[in-house]
Design an enzyme around this catalytic site. Structure first.
Site, PDB file in Angstrom:
ATOM      1  N   LYS B  59       0.849  -1.194   0.000  1.00  0.00           N
ATOM      2  CA  LYS B  59       0.000   0.000   0.000  1.00  0.00           C
ATOM      3  C   LYS B  59       0.883   1.242   0.000  1.00  0.00           C
ATOM      4  O   LYS B  59       1.911   1.279   0.691  1.00  0.00           O
ATOM      5  CB  LYS B  59      -0.894  -0.030   1.240  1.00  0.00           C
ATOM      6  N   SER B 134      -9.416   1.975   3.292  1.00  0.00           N
ATOM      7  CA  SER B 134      -8.541   2.696   2.367  1.00  0.00           C
ATOM      8  C   SER B 134      -7.540   1.811   1.624  1.00  0.00           C
ATOM      9  O   SER B 134      -6.936   2.279   0.663  1.00  0.00           O
ATOM     10  CB  SER B 134      -7.777   3.765   3.146  1.00  0.00           C
ATOM     11  N   SER B 158      -9.450  -0.355   7.608  1.00  0.00           N
ATOM     12  CA  SER B 158      -8.961  -0.121   6.244  1.00  0.00           C
ATOM     13  C   SER B 158      -8.332  -1.323   5.554  1.00  0.00           C
ATOM     14  O   SER B 158      -8.092  -1.284   4.349  1.00  0.00           O
ATOM     15  CB  SER B 158      -7.956   1.033   6.245  1.00  0.00           C
TER      16      SER B 158
END
Ligand SMILES: [Mg+2]
Ligand SMILES: [Zn+2]
Lengths: 500, 466, 97
Positions: B59, B134, B158
């Site tokens: 990420k 996210s 997330s």
């Protein structure tokens, strides 16, 4: 402004009670920064002692330096504070370009030390200042203002600072100055800071308020930008004048921050207290709380030393020294340690020697050190060497002038006094045979002077002694020489009288 | 998993690129750069390390040396990281190779990945739908088989929510299990690096590789201190009450999962967790407060977007931040600043901390009786891009199941339980401190009921679990 | 929240808010703060309020020694390269004064 004028200023406003508190920041003597392993050094090329952590890069975390915590607990203990059984860090939020994260990791809710006090000497007396708290935090970088731009060097960013906040117990600029001088000595004794105000390793902000006696604290004004203890005194004295002037005129003192301006000898307004000045302290989530255990506290205790004032009082008592002498000897721990080490070598006669050792340290030794830009710690003069030198003097094997020469040679050649005396042939000539030979030679070389001496001219006697000293390279023992010379002159007179 | 498949030939890389064009999972895809990093780190380049031959995605709010670290923000669009996160270093050290950086909601703030300022990410099961957030890019990359596993970050759900939206497993480790060094901070006391994947064995190995004490993160804990097992709780699962507000699909799925648990040896009991109603406000208060400080470092002075017209440092700060941050980021910074202000701090920030410690205590009490807690991950399934089904405010409210674990600091794992209307649904197990292994075991047991799979349209080079 | 409060908050936050943004932000923030006010109903029986800092009870400290390669003359140039504005080895901002 002279000291005298300062005193008059302080005493010239009898109508007000003065409350002065200090906020002192000291740079701790650690190898690395508070929260990363960058070198905590000064004077390096700009932005070399930096890493992602102290530059506030995305994703980095602080890692607390054990040594910084230890030194903080040490200072707290030496200041008679209550040491926190649980201490933790908080974020102090404000934007400024010299602060990489735009928050300072500091301590607000649970500082390392609270509620202490310190005694300090002033005017040959002793005063007490209460300590509000002692807390650990990180320093900011340095900015250089250059025309249109400011240049930032983050080498200093993240180095450990210890902040010591006093209660408003100081009553005059003079006391503040005395306090700071003592505090410098105090932190140097503890080996936690080099105490240099000019270079900023010890910094002091002050707050001052005036009020009618019994009316409590007045409106506080904060003072900054004073990089010597003298400037702290001058700024405070200027504020006493300014604030009492305002109060006399029936005006109020504004709560504000002022800067000392050394060119104008005055404090000038920096900023008014604003509502938007809100640091929003909250617990630093990246650092767990610290609980000192017995082992840790034991290590701290081990580093506690006799503090300068305690030591001064002990030296006065133990060795019968004057306040001035004991004060001089105890400003630096190194000097006091050296002094006591010399006396230890001299052992039995120590007490008798104390004043002599002080005189030497304060006089010729200091001169030698200054000339060579050395300190006692890194000089070739060891306590043993000084003690030996003083014993040689005491035993009459050398006299005073030679002793000074030997001292210089110790610094020059890094050898023991015994060796130097032998090597240079410095030992005093005090046996009668050798001295007589020297004197006879001088007399026969100076028949005219001898005649005058015999005629009773005292001055000429001195001249002849001087000639003997000169011909012996200063080694002739002065008193013995005088006696023998007198003998010889008298003897000759007798001889002549007999001959007549 | 065979090695040829994992290492990736040029042809396979091209295939991934092509799939990524449709998905928008990667912000940066550069396996060559990843190989260079592996070579520089892997002095012992043997084939029999635990993760030899494995590739993974990271990420883009986690630092990988030499890769960009954009956080999905214009602020850091061009920023290249000079260092790697500890978790990444450990995975690479164990033989795995980074192939690229995945998309996210800006600085991790969001539940759809549509808050990325740089790229839109689509759900591999239906590209008109969001991947969740996210960690949406990581979830999409894993679900589409572009990588066998990926790193995400979980602040309030997330990792788990996008995992559920995309039909993969998502682990949020316990707080302190995995070093946060290199994770770009949003809410320091809540977040952590997590894992997404379809192969539980691989996730377990990866987790064990990443976990443990790290000198660079003093909030990491020694996992060994948790290793104590108790048998009287064995197989007891607490079902969180308070499930109102679930979509019909999620509610049906939840009931179905509960009904299947006895088949794999679990007994269930409904419980009521006190303070559940306060979880979301407390979570957002703390997250915003911490974010306001964590994001203060972006001022255009040392790195990142910088306004060159500024005439004072203050202007430089404001103009750079105004231009660099998106609306959701600004909103949370403002909120966080406000709840910390003197005069308001007691009412908001301090109250939230009190709720948090009460919640943590009540969770600990619950785990005295139960081995695990089961709850839905999110009240709804993946939603279409730009839908008005959930506005940003409602998305925040929907975090209540996931944020509970973050507030309490305990581990949680979301696992796929089936498809409804062609979109995945996931549930989560929450366990006590140090129970990550137990969570893997429970999820592995559930595979006997439902075996997750990749969406047909997207099958990258990663195979299903062996 | 009054607009004055919003501006003070923005100033503290290092942001400026345009008048167009202000109205919408104010509505949004008020809505969230209203929701946050729910927390006032919580009344804890325990008066202990540990911070997250106390979740861990083992001391964690770093030894005071430099780590070669982490900083010093070799390392930082790559860090300086990220600076938007640089002069020699300095970071540059418009003059503070
Ligand atoms: Mg301070
Ligand atoms: Zn550093």
């Amino acid at each position: 402004m002279s000291m005298k004028e300062g005193k008059q200023t302080g005493a010239g406003r009898p109508g007000y009670e003065i409350y002065i508190g200090l906020e002192i920041h000291i740079q701790l003597l650690t190898r690395t920064k508070a929260f990363c392993s960058c070198r905590a050094g000064y004077g390096d090329e700009p932005n070399t002692n930096v890493c992602p952590v102290c530059l506030g890069y995305p994703g980095v975390l602080p890692a607390l330096n054990e040594e910084a915590v230890k030194q903080a607990y040490l200072v707290a203990a030496a200041l008679n504070c209550q040491s926190a059984a649980l201490t933790s860090f908080d974020r102090k939020n404000y934007f400024y370009p010299d602060m990489p994260k735009n928050y300072q990791i500091s301590q607000f809710y649970r500082p390392i030390g609270t509620g202490g006090y310190i005694d300090y000497p002033v005017d040959s007396g002793i005063r007490k200042v209460r300590i509000h708290d002692v807390h650990l935090e990180e320093d900011a970088g340095k900015m250089i203002h250059a025309g249109d731009v400011s240049l930032i060097d983050y080498n200093r960013a993240g180095t450990p600072l210890l902040e010591i906040v006093t209660e408003p117990d100081i009553k005059s600029g003079e006391q503040a100055e005395a306090f700071l001088r003592y505090f410098r000595s105090f932190v140097r004794y503890l080996s936690v800071c080099n105490g240099n105000m000019e270079e900023g390793s010890l910094r002091c902000d002050a707050n001052i308020s005036l009020n009618r006696p019994g009316a409590g604290l007045g409106r506080k004004v904060e003072l900054k930008n004073m990089n010597s203890s003298r400037f702290v005194r001058l700024a405070l004295e200027h504020e006493v004048e300014r604030q009492s002037g305002l109060l006399d005129a029936g005006e109020t003192v504004a709560q504000e921050t002022r800067l000392w301006n050394e060119n104008r000898d005055a404090t000038i307004l920096m900023r008014k207290k604003e509502a938007a000045h809100d640091y929003r302290y909250f617990p630093e989530p990246d650092l767990p709380a610290f609980y000192p255990d017995e082992k840790f506290l034991g290590q701290v205790k081990q580093q506690l030393v006799e503090l300068p004032l305690e030591r001064r009082l002990r030296l006065q008592q133990e060795y019968g020294l004057s306040i001035e002498a004991a004060a001089y000897l105890t400003i630096e721990r190194e000097t006091a340690d050296f002094f006591e080490a010399v006396l230890k070598v001299l052992q039995g006669g120590a007490e008798g020697f104390a004043a002599t050792v002080y005189n030497w340290l304060n006089g010729d030794v200091m001169k030698e050190l200054n000339n060579r830009n050395l300190s006692l710690g890194n000089s070739p003069l060891s306590p043993k060497r000084l003690a030996d030198l003083l014993l040689l003097l005491e035993e009459g094997r050398i006299h005073g002038k030679i002793a000074k020469k030997v001292l210089s040679l110790i610094f020059e050649r890094d050898r023991d006094p015994e060796f130097l005396i032998a090597d240079e042939g410095f030992e005093q000539i005090s046996d009668d045979n050798s001295l007589r030979k020297l004197i006879e030679k001088v007399c026969s070389d100076n028949p005219e002077a001898l005649k005058q001496a015999r005629a009773g001219e005292k001055k000429v006697l001195g001249y002849l002694i001087g000639q003997v000293m000169k011909s012996s390279g200063g080694r002739a023992e002065p008193q013995r020489t005088r006696n023998l010379l007198a003998e010889i002159i008298d003897a000759d007179e007798e001889k002549e009288e007999k001959a007549r | 998993m065979s090695k040829e498949i994992q290492q990736g030939t040029e042809k396979q890389n091209a295939h991934v690129q092509e799939l990524n064009t449709a998905l928008g999972a990667f912000l940066q895809y550069n396996p060559e750069l990843g190989k260079e990093l592996s070579l520089s780190l892997n002095s012992n380049n043997s084939d029999n390390q635990p993760l030899s031959g494995m590739t993974f995605a990271v990420k883009d709010n986690i630092a990988v040396k030499g890769f960009r670290l954009t956080c999905g923000s214009k602020m850091l669009e061009k920023f290249i990281s000079p260092y790697s996160a500890t978790a990444v270093d450990r995975l690479v050290g164990a033989g795995a190779t980074v192939v690229g950086k995945t998309n996210l909601d800006e600085f991790g703030m969001g539940s759809s990945t549509d808050n990325s300022a740089l790229l839109r990410t689509n759900n591999p099961w239906n590209t008109d739908y969001v991947a969740g957030g996210s960690s949406g890019g990581s979830a999409a990359a894993v679900a589409a088989g572009l990588v066998p596993f990926a790193l995400g970050t979980d602040t309030g759900g997330s990792v788990r929510q996008p995992a559920a939206f995309c039909g993969v497993y998502g682990l949020k480790p316990g707080y302190g299990s995995v070093s946060r060094y290199g994770l770009v901070a949003y809410a320091s006391s809540l977040e952590g690096i997590g894992l997404l994947g379809l192969d539980i064995g691989l996730l377990k190995t990866s987790f064990e590789t990443m976990a443990g004490l790290d000198a660079k993160d003093q909030t990491t804990t020694d996992m060994a201190c948790f290793r104590k097992t108790s048998t009287n709780r064995k197989g007891r699962v607490a079902l969180l009450g308070g499930l109102e507000g679930l979509s019909p699909e999620v509610e049906e799925e939840y009931r179905s999962v509960v009904s299947h648990l006895p088949e794999i040896g679990f007994t269930t009991e409904e419980v009521r967790l006190p303070f559940l109603d306060y979880v979301v406000p407390a979570y957002y208060t703390i997250a915003a407060a911490e974010a306001s400080a964590n994001l203060a470092r972006y001022t255009g002075i040392r790195y990142g977007l910088s306004d060159s017209e500024a005439e004072t440092p203050r202007e430089l700060t404001e103009l750079s931040r105004n231009a660099g941050f998106g609306p959701e980021v600004k909103l949370r910074i403002l909120l966080g600043t406000f709840v910390l202000r003197s005069g308001f701090q007691d009412r908001y920030y301090l109250q939230a901390q009190k709720i948090r410690s009460a919640l943590r205590k009540s969770m600990a009490d619950l785990f005295q009786k139960y081995e695990l807690i089961l709850s839905p991950v999110f009240p709804v399934q993946a939603f279409p891009h730009d839908s008005d089904q959930l506005d940003p405010f409602q998305q925040k409210l929907a975090d209540r199941f996931t944020a509970t674990a973050n507030l309490a600091g305990v581990p949680a794992l979301s696992f796929p339980t089936g498809l409804r209307n062609g979109l995945p649904v996931g549930m989560q197990f929450i366990g006590p401190d140090g129970s990550e292994d137990l969570l893997f075991q429970a999820a592995a047991s559930y595979r006997r009921i439902y075996e997750p799979e990749h969406p047909e349209r997207f099958i990258g080079r990663s195979e299903r679990e062996v | 929240m009054e607009s004055k409060e919003l501006n003070v908050t923005a100033e503290l936050a290092g942001l400026t808010i345009s008048s167009e943004e202000a109205e919408q932000l104010q509505t949004e923030i008020e809505r969230i703060l209203d929701y946050f006010n729910l927390m006032q109903n919580f009344d804890s029986v325990t008066d202990s309020k540990p911070t997250p800092q106390e979740m861990q009870t083992v001391n964690r400290l770093r030894t005071d020694s430099e780590v070669p390669g982490e900083s010093g003359p070799d390392r930082p140039d790559s860090l300086l390269d990220n600076a938007p504005e640089r002069e020699d080895r300095f970071f540059v901002v418009p003059n503070v004064l």
